[in-house]
Design a protein around this motif. Structure first.
Motif, PDB file in Angstrom:
ATOM      1  N   ASP A  19       0.668  -1.004  -0.432  1.00 38.44           N
ATOM      2  CA  ASP A  19       0.173  -0.374   0.229  1.00 38.44           C
ATOM      3  C   ASP A  19       0.764   1.418   0.155  1.00 38.44           C
ATOM      4  N   TYR A  20       1.772   1.124   0.144  1.00 41.45           N
ATOM      5  CA  TYR A  20       3.418   2.118  -0.277  1.00 41.45           C
ATOM      6  C   TYR A  20       2.478   2.888  -1.713  1.00 41.45           C
ATOM      7  N   TYR A  21       3.219   3.615  -1.759  1.00 40.78           N
ATOM      8  CA  TYR A  21       2.417   4.310  -3.410  1.00 40.78           C
ATOM      9  C   TYR A  21       3.496   6.027  -3.675  1.00 40.78           C
ATOM     10  N   MET A  22       3.977   5.895  -4.884  1.00 36.82           N
ATOM     11  CA  MET A  22       4.184   7.607  -5.815  1.00 36.82           C
ATOM     12  C   MET A  22       3.759   7.794  -6.698  1.00 36.82           C
ATOM     13  N   GLU A  23       3.405   9.232  -6.435  1.00 38.60           N
ATOM     14  CA  GLU A  23       3.208  10.159  -7.472  1.00 38.60           C
ATOM     15  C   GLU A  23       3.825  10.956  -8.416  1.00 38.60           C
ATOM     16  N   ALA A  24       3.505  11.162  -9.659  1.00 40.96           N
ATOM     17  CA  ALA A  24       3.505  11.571 -10.388  1.00 40.96           C
ATOM     18  C   ALA A  24       2.637  12.590 -11.301  1.00 40.96           C
ATOM     19  N   SER A  25       2.130  13.634 -11.476  1.00 44.55           N
ATOM     20  CA  SER A  25       1.634  14.620 -11.733  1.00 44.55           C
ATOM     21  C   SER A  25       1.753  15.487 -12.911  1.00 44.55           C
ATOM     22  N   LEU A  26       0.878  15.948 -13.965  1.00 43.87           N
ATOM     23  CA  LEU A  26       1.386  17.133 -14.838  1.00 43.87           C
ATOM     24  C   LEU A  26       0.336  17.780 -14.820  1.00 43.87           C
ATOM     25  N   GLY A  27       0.228  19.100 -14.550  1.00 47.76           N
ATOM     26  CA  GLY A  27      -0.951  20.092 -14.318  1.00 47.76           C
ATOM     27  C   GLY A  27      -1.080  21.316 -14.490  1.00 47.76           C
ATOM     28  N   TYR A  28      -2.000  21.914 -14.235  1.00 50.79           N
ATOM     29  CA  TYR A  28      -2.118  23.788 -14.607  1.00 50.79           C
ATOM     30  C   TYR A  28      -2.304  24.123 -13.073  1.00 50.79           C
ATOM     31  N   SER A  29      -2.058  25.522 -11.970  1.00 49.69           N
ATOM     32  CA  SER A  29      -2.759  25.943 -11.202  1.00 49.69           C
ATOM     33  C   SER A  29      -2.464  27.776 -11.301  1.00 49.69           C
ATOM     34  N   LEU A  30      -3.815  28.054 -10.840  1.00 46.12           N
ATOM     35  CA  LEU A  30      -3.524  29.674 -10.592  1.00 46.12           C
ATOM     36  C   LEU A  30      -3.153  29.930  -9.228  1.00 46.12           C
ATOM     37  N   LYS A  31      -2.130  30.611  -9.178  1.00 46.46           N
ATOM     38  CA  LYS A  31      -1.485  30.973  -7.595  1.00 46.46           C
ATOM     39  C   LYS A  31      -1.180  32.032  -7.325  1.00 46.46           C
ATOM     40  N   GLY A  32      -0.784  33.507  -6.917  1.00 43.79           N
ATOM     41  CA  GLY A  32      -0.209  34.282  -6.394  1.00 43.79           C
ATOM     42  C   GLY A  32      -1.161  34.835  -5.454  1.00 43.79           C
ATOM     43  N   SER A  33      -1.036  36.505  -5.682  1.00 41.10           N
ATOM     44  CA  SER A  33      -2.023  36.543  -4.652  1.00 41.10           C
ATOM     45  C   SER A  33      -3.296  37.694  -5.491  1.00 41.10           C
ATOM     46  N   GLY A  34      -4.316  38.781  -5.097  1.00 37.60           N
ATOM     47  CA  GLY A  34      -5.263  38.810  -5.343  1.00 37.60           C
ATOM     48  C   GLY A  34      -4.690  40.286  -7.003  1.00 37.60           C
ATOM     49  N   ALA A  35      -3.742  41.081  -6.181  1.00 35.41           N
ATOM     50  CA  ALA A  35      -2.936  41.841  -7.440  1.00 35.41           C
ATOM     51  C   ALA A  35      -2.655  40.917  -8.301  1.00 35.41           C
ATOM     52  N   PHE A  36      -2.102  40.105  -8.026  1.00 35.29           N
ATOM     53  CA  PHE A  36      -0.679  39.911  -9.017  1.00 35.29           C
ATOM     54  C   PHE A  36      -0.804  38.021  -9.284  1.00 35.29           C
ATOM     55  N   PRO A  37      -1.854  37.928 -10.113  1.00 33.35           N
ATOM     56  CA  PRO A  37      -2.317  36.308 -10.229  1.00 33.35           C
ATOM     57  C   PRO A  37      -1.401  35.584 -11.302  1.00 33.35           C
ATOM     58  N   LEU A  38      -0.451  34.529 -11.086  1.00 37.74           N
ATOM     59  CA  LEU A  38       0.270  34.049 -11.373  1.00 37.74           C
ATOM     60  C   LEU A  38      -0.472  32.432 -12.186  1.00 37.74           C
ATOM     61  N   HIS A  39      -0.292  32.321 -13.256  1.00 36.47           N
ATOM     62  CA  HIS A  39      -0.876  30.958 -13.937  1.00 36.47           C
ATOM     63  C   HIS A  39       0.433  30.151 -14.243  1.00 36.47           C
ATOM     64  N   TYR A  40       0.393  28.544 -13.806  1.00 33.46           N
ATOM     65  CA  TYR A  40       1.930  27.651 -13.692  1.00 33.46           C
ATOM     66  C   TYR A  40       1.166  26.574 -14.886  1.00 33.46           C
ATOM     67  N   ILE A  41       2.708  26.240 -15.525  1.00 26.69           N
ATOM     68  CA  ILE A  41       2.073  24.518 -15.407  1.00 26.69           C
ATOM     69  C   ILE A  41       3.318  23.770 -14.786  1.00 26.69           C
ATOM     70  N   THR A  42       2.799  22.993 -13.966  1.00 29.33           N
ATOM     71  CA  THR A  42       3.386  22.749 -12.892  1.00 29.33           C
ATOM     72  C   THR A  42       3.612  21.117 -12.814  1.00 29.33           C
ATOM     73  N   MET A  43       4.680  20.511 -11.977  1.00 27.30           N
ATOM     74  CA  MET A  43       4.781  18.447 -12.219  1.00 27.30           C
ATOM     75  C   MET A  43       4.938  18.421 -11.419  1.00 27.30           C
ATOM     76  N   LYS A  44       4.897  17.718 -10.193  1.00 27.90           N
ATOM     77  CA  LYS A  44       4.696  17.279  -9.253  1.00 27.90           C
ATOM     78  C   LYS A  44       4.994  16.193  -8.783  1.00 27.90           C
TER      79      LYS A  44
END
Length: 186
Positions: free
Chosen positions: A68-93
């Motif tokens: 039941d041990y597992y590893m995870e690898a992912s590719l995705g998109y996320s919106l982070k940052g602050s209210g005045a400076f939103p930052l759009h990211y392509i992410t690898m986790k």
């Protein structure tokens, strides 16, 4: 000799593959995101994202790796940052440490790992324009899964400055995650 040969079987990679699963688990998430800073207190923002993840699951013990041990690898998109400076990211986790624990019909999940994100966004103020940097950070998540549907909470903390300004600005996010174990590649 009667012509019968004795076959000695060794455990090869094919046998190891049979005792591990590879699941495709897309997830969406949303929550609060903001910069952690040493000099300013920016206002937060609602962040969100989508990940396409593969989990490599040990269905039986493999050498020193528990069941039941597992590893995870992912590719995705996320919106982070602050209210005045939103930052759009392509992410690898990558979460190299994860564990699943079954209680009745529910699967409890937990994982820790790291992420990296690349953004095309810039931070614009009235007098300056700052190029953004690659975001590198740590993450952790806990959750529960029932009938292939998962709900969890995750925390992400950036370790690198998000832009080339003199201010230290690091991403920090708390997300509610929804996932669905779509299919198994065994």
């Amino acid at each position: 000799e009667d012509g019968i040969r004795y076959l000695v079987r060794s455990r090869g990679l094919g046998d190891v593959y049979k005792i591990q699963g590879i699941d495709f688990v897309p997830s969406i998430y949303g929550g609060f995101t903001n910069f952690v800073s040493n000099n300013v207190s920016p206002k937060g923002n609602i962040g969100f994202g989508i990940d396409f993840a593969f989990q490599f699951i040990a269905n039986q013990p493999i050498s020193f790796i528990p069941k039941d041990y597992y590893m995870e690898a992912s590719l995705g998109y996320s919106l982070k940052g602050s209210g005045a400076f939103p930052l759009h990211y392509i992410t690898m986790k990558l979460s190299p440490i994860g564990y699943r624990y079954m209680i009745s019909d529910f699967m409890l999940l937990g994982k820790i790992g790291a992420y990296t994100g690349y953004t095309f966004s810039t931070i614009e103020t009235q007098s300056h324009s700052f190029d953004t940097n690659i975001d590198i950070g740590i993450l952790c998540e806990i959750g529960v899964e029932y009938e292939r549907i998962g709900v969890g909470f995750s925390y992400e903390r950036g370790l690198t400055n998000v832009c080339n300004s003199k201010l230290k600005l690091n991403n920090q996010c708390v997300f509610l995650n929804l996932s669905y174990r779509l299919f198994n590649l065994k």
